[in-house]
Design a protein around this motif. Structure first.
Motif, PDB file in Angstrom:
ATOM      1  N   GLU A 177       0.829  -1.206   0.000  1.00 33.60           N
ATOM      2  CA  GLU A 177       0.000   0.000   0.000  1.00 33.60           C
ATOM      3  C   GLU A 177       0.865   1.259   0.000  1.00 33.60           C
ATOM      4  OE1 GLU A 177      -3.174   2.129   3.018  1.00 33.60           O
ATOM      5  OE2 GLU A 177      -3.048  -0.055   2.996  1.00 33.60           O
ATOM      6  N   GLU A 178       1.929   1.251   0.800  1.00 32.65           N
ATOM      7  CA  GLU A 178       2.818   2.414   0.867  1.00 32.65           C
ATOM      8  C   GLU A 178       3.586   2.591  -0.437  1.00 32.65           C
ATOM      9  OE1 GLU A 178       5.186   1.811   4.331  1.00 32.65           O
ATOM     10  OE2 GLU A 178       3.588   2.405   5.718  1.00 32.65           O
ATOM     11  N   TRP A 179       3.994   1.490  -1.073  1.00 32.39           N
ATOM     12  CA  TRP A 179       4.687   1.557  -2.361  1.00 32.39           C
ATOM     13  C   TRP A 179       3.753   2.124  -3.435  1.00 32.39           C
ATOM     14  CZ3 TRP A 179       8.356   2.249  -5.561  1.00 32.39           C
ATOM     15  CH2 TRP A 179       8.358   1.712  -6.853  1.00 32.39           C
ATOM     16  N   LYS A 180       2.506   1.682  -3.426  1.00 28.53           N
ATOM     17  CA  LYS A 180       1.510   2.192  -4.379  1.00 28.53           C
ATOM     18  C   LYS A 180       1.360   3.702  -4.227  1.00 28.53           C
ATOM     19  CE  LYS A 180      -3.408   1.646  -5.536  1.00 28.53           C
ATOM     20  NZ  LYS A 180      -3.878   2.966  -5.048  1.00 28.53           N
ATOM     21  N   GLN A 181       1.236   4.170  -3.008  1.00 30.07           N
ATOM     22  CA  GLN A 181       1.095   5.609  -2.766  1.00 30.07           C
ATOM     23  C   GLN A 181       2.358   6.359  -3.183  1.00 30.07           C
ATOM     24  OE1 GLN A 181       0.153   5.757   1.414  1.00 30.07           O
ATOM     25  NE2 GLN A 181      -1.959   5.071   1.127  1.00 30.07           N
ATOM     26  N   TYR A 182       3.497   5.784  -2.936  1.00 35.36           N
ATOM     27  CA  TYR A 182       4.785   6.397  -3.272  1.00 35.36           C
ATOM     28  C   TYR A 182       4.922   6.571  -4.787  1.00 35.36           C
ATOM     29  CZ  TYR A 182       9.934   6.800  -3.524  1.00 35.36           C
ATOM     30  OH  TYR A 182      11.228   7.207  -3.774  1.00 35.36           O
ATOM     31  N   ILE A 183       4.641   5.506  -5.548  1.00 32.50           N
ATOM     32  CA  ILE A 183       4.856   5.553  -6.992  1.00 32.50           C
ATOM     33  C   ILE A 183       3.821   6.453  -7.664  1.00 32.50           C
ATOM     34  CG2 ILE A 183       3.446   3.541  -7.629  1.00 32.50           C
ATOM     35  CD1 ILE A 183       6.943   4.339  -9.033  1.00 32.50           C
ATOM     36  N   GLU A 184       2.624   6.538  -7.091  1.00 31.45           N
ATOM     37  CA  GLU A 184       1.592   7.394  -7.672  1.00 31.45           C
ATOM     38  C   GLU A 184       1.911   8.874  -7.515  1.00 31.45           C
ATOM     39  OE1 GLU A 184      -2.564   4.841  -7.447  1.00 31.45           O
ATOM     40  OE2 GLU A 184      -1.886   5.892  -5.630  1.00 31.45           O
ATOM     41  N   GLN A 185       2.782   9.196  -6.566  1.00 34.78           N
ATOM     42  CA  GLN A 185       3.164  10.588  -6.353  1.00 34.78           C
ATOM     43  C   GLN A 185       4.279  11.042  -7.292  1.00 34.78           C
ATOM     44  OE1 GLN A 185       4.157  10.816  -2.191  1.00 34.78           O
ATOM     45  NE2 GLN A 185       2.040  10.555  -1.506  1.00 34.78           N
ATOM     46  N   LYS A 186       4.896  10.094  -7.987  1.00 36.16           N
ATOM     47  CA  LYS A 186       5.949  10.450  -8.928  1.00 36.16           C
ATOM     48  C   LYS A 186       5.337  11.055 -10.194  1.00 36.16           C
ATOM     49  CE  LYS A 186       9.466   8.872  -6.549  1.00 36.16           C
ATOM     50  NZ  LYS A 186      10.558   9.770  -6.089  1.00 36.16           N
ATOM     51  N   PRO A 187       6.036  11.992 -10.834  1.00 36.68           N
ATOM     52  CA  PRO A 187       5.498  12.643 -12.035  1.00 36.68           C
ATOM     53  C   PRO A 187       5.651  11.762 -13.273  1.00 36.68           C
ATOM     54  CG  PRO A 187       7.661  13.521 -11.550  1.00 36.68           C
ATOM     55  CD  PRO A 187       7.341  12.566 -10.425  1.00 36.68           C
ATOM     56  N   LEU A 188       5.031  10.568 -13.228  1.00 36.82           N
ATOM     57  CA  LEU A 188       5.188   9.614 -14.311  1.00 36.82           C
ATOM     58  C   LEU A 188       3.871   9.254 -14.976  1.00 36.82           C
ATOM     59  CD1 LEU A 188       7.579   7.153 -12.406  1.00 36.82           C
ATOM     60  CD2 LEU A 188       8.250   8.837 -14.130  1.00 36.82           C
ATOM     61  N   SER A 189       2.773   9.813 -14.481  1.00 37.64           N
ATOM     62  CA  SER A 189       1.430   9.514 -15.007  1.00 37.64           C
ATOM     63  C   SER A 189       1.104   8.026 -14.912  1.00 37.64           C
ATOM     64  CB  SER A 189       1.301   9.981 -16.470  1.00 37.64           C
ATOM     65  OG  SER A 189       1.533  11.359 -16.574  1.00 37.64           O
ATOM     66  N   ILE A 190       1.566   7.385 -13.854  1.00 35.77           N
ATOM     67  CA  ILE A 190       1.315   5.962 -13.649  1.00 35.77           C
ATOM     68  C   ILE A 190      -0.097   5.753 -13.097  1.00 35.77           C
ATOM     69  CG2 ILE A 190       1.926   3.992 -12.175  1.00 35.77           C
ATOM     70  CD1 ILE A 190       4.818   4.798 -12.468  1.00 35.77           C
ATOM     71  N   THR A 191      -0.773   4.757 -13.632  1.00 32.88           N
ATOM     72  CA  THR A 191      -2.078   4.355 -13.117  1.00 32.88           C
ATOM     73  C   THR A 191      -1.944   3.000 -12.454  1.00 32.88           C
ATOM     74  OG1 THR A 191      -3.245   5.547 -14.872  1.00 32.88           O
ATOM     75  CG2 THR A 191      -4.473   3.829 -13.706  1.00 32.88           C
ATOM     76  N   CYS A 192      -2.370   2.892 -11.198  1.00 34.71           N
ATOM     77  CA  CYS A 192      -2.348   1.629 -10.473  1.00 34.71           C
ATOM     78  C   CYS A 192      -3.765   1.061 -10.417  1.00 34.71           C
ATOM     79  CB  CYS A 192      -1.821   1.820  -9.050  1.00 34.71           C
ATOM     80  SG  CYS A 192      -0.098   2.374  -8.978  1.00 34.71           S
ATOM     81  N   PHE A 193      -3.880  -0.253 -10.524  1.00 33.71           N
ATOM     82  CA  PHE A 193      -5.204  -0.873 -10.516  1.00 33.71           C
ATOM     83  C   PHE A 193      -5.107  -2.318 -10.030  1.00 33.71           C
ATOM     84  CE2 PHE A 193      -3.208  -1.279 -14.624  1.00 33.71           C
ATOM     85  CZ  PHE A 193      -3.479  -2.576 -15.043  1.00 33.71           C
ATOM     86  N   ASP A 194      -6.262  -2.910  -9.743  1.00 36.01           N
ATOM     87  CA  ASP A 194      -6.373  -4.300  -9.293  1.00 36.01           C
ATOM     88  C   ASP A 194      -5.562  -4.584  -8.042  1.00 36.01           C
ATOM     89  OD1 ASP A 194      -8.133  -4.858 -11.287  1.00 36.01           O
ATOM     90  OD2 ASP A 194      -6.698  -5.867 -12.596  1.00 36.01           O
ATOM     91  N   TYR A 195      -5.530  -3.620  -7.135  1.00 39.28           N
ATOM     92  CA  TYR A 195      -4.872  -3.865  -5.851  1.00 39.28           C
ATOM     93  C   TYR A 195      -5.684  -4.896  -5.082  1.00 39.28           C
ATOM     94  CZ  TYR A 195      -2.869  -3.104  -1.228  1.00 39.28           C
ATOM     95  OH  TYR A 195      -2.258  -3.283  -0.016  1.00 39.28           O
ATOM     96  N   ASN A 196      -5.018  -5.889  -4.476  1.00 38.23           N
ATOM     97  CA  ASN A 196      -5.763  -6.893  -3.722  1.00 38.23           C
ATOM     98  C   ASN A 196      -5.127  -7.149  -2.367  1.00 38.23           C
ATOM     99  OD1 ASN A 196      -3.866  -9.220  -3.820  1.00 38.23           O
ATOM    100  ND2 ASN A 196      -4.218  -9.081  -6.026  1.00 38.23           N
ATOM    101  N   ALA A 197      -5.829  -7.897  -1.558  1.00 37.56           N
ATOM    102  CA  ALA A 197      -5.436  -8.110  -0.163  1.00 37.56           C
ATOM    103  C   ALA A 197      -4.156  -8.921  -0.013  1.00 37.56           C
ATOM    104  CB  ALA A 197      -6.578  -8.788   0.597  1.00 37.56           C
ATOM    105  N   ASN A 198      -3.695  -9.555  -1.082  1.00 37.52           N
ATOM    106  CA  ASN A 198      -2.467 -10.334  -1.016  1.00 37.52           C
ATOM    107  C   ASN A 198      -1.214  -9.480  -1.177  1.00 37.52           C
ATOM    108  OD1 ASN A 198      -3.686 -12.916  -0.687  1.00 37.52           O
ATOM    109  ND2 ASN A 198      -4.214 -12.913  -2.855  1.00 37.52           N
TER     110      ASN A 198
END
Length: 204
Positions: free
Chosen positions: A147-168
């Motif tokens: 979860e923290e990695w997802k938030q970290y990478i989304e803050q980078k100016p790369l226009s990255i879209t994250c999806f299908d995050y799951n409990a695993n």
């Protein structure tokens, strides 16, 4: 000649991969590979006591051996503008995985840059890759690290879209323009829990 057992997951996977090759269906190939990788990581997690102190290279070697047992052409430390932790090839198809021990988001980001800027080409039959984080520390659960990695990478100016995050602790991301090919590049992020704390003996 023995009959082909369609109920055997390995046989089914192999058959689906043959269909993927015949139809030049890269996404179908990747779908089968990810099923096998998840099974591999679940196996590693069940035997964390045997893997947690191997180090990054040693754990990746265990992943390689698992995939080779599933009839994948998998190698470690293969040259692709640098030494990639995991390389899977099948005819025209190619997938690269960059592995890191969990040492914080900046270290994982280093692996992300290696994968996207150096190792991968981003071409149509190599347009997917993986970031694999071996979480051997007991300080934080892997789901929280993901979860923290997802938030970290989304803050980078790369226009990255994250999806299908799951409990695993697995999720996908897409880079709209790969630095080399200029085409979309998809990365699956795997956080593998390899915590192990030896039980303390209790005196009678």
């Amino acid at each position: 000649m023995s009959e082909f057992d369609i109920t055997n997951p390995l046989n089914t996977s192999f058959l689906n991969r043959q269909i993927a090759n015949k139809e030049n269906d890269y996404d179908k190939f990747i779908n089968e590979l990810y099923k096998e990788l998840i099974a591999c990581f679940e196996s590693l997690e069940e035997e964390a006591n045997e893997h947690h102190d191997k180090g990054e290279t040693g754990i990746s070697s265990s992943v390689k051996m698992y995939l080779k047992g599933a009839k994948y052409d998998c190698t470690t430390e293969t040259n692709s503008n640098g030494h990639v932790d995991l390389t899977v090839r099948e005819n025209k198809f190619k997938w690269l995985g960059e592995a890191k021990l969990h040492k914080g988001n900046s270290w994982t980001y280093h692996g992300f840059n290696q994968l996207t800027e150096n190792y991968s080409t981003g071409r149509p039959n190599a347009s997917r890759g993986g970031i694999i984080v071996y979480n051997t520390t007991v300080k934080k659960p892997s789901t929280k690290c993901a979860e923290e990695w997802k938030q970290y990478i989304e803050q980078k100016p790369l226009s990255i879209t994250c999806f299908d995050y799951n409990a695993n602790g697995y999720f996908d991301m897409v880079i709209p323009e790969h630095p080399r090919s200029g085409m979309p590049y998809y990365i699956r992020n795997f956080f593998v829990t390899l915590h192990y704390t030896p039980s303390k003996e209790v005196s009678g």
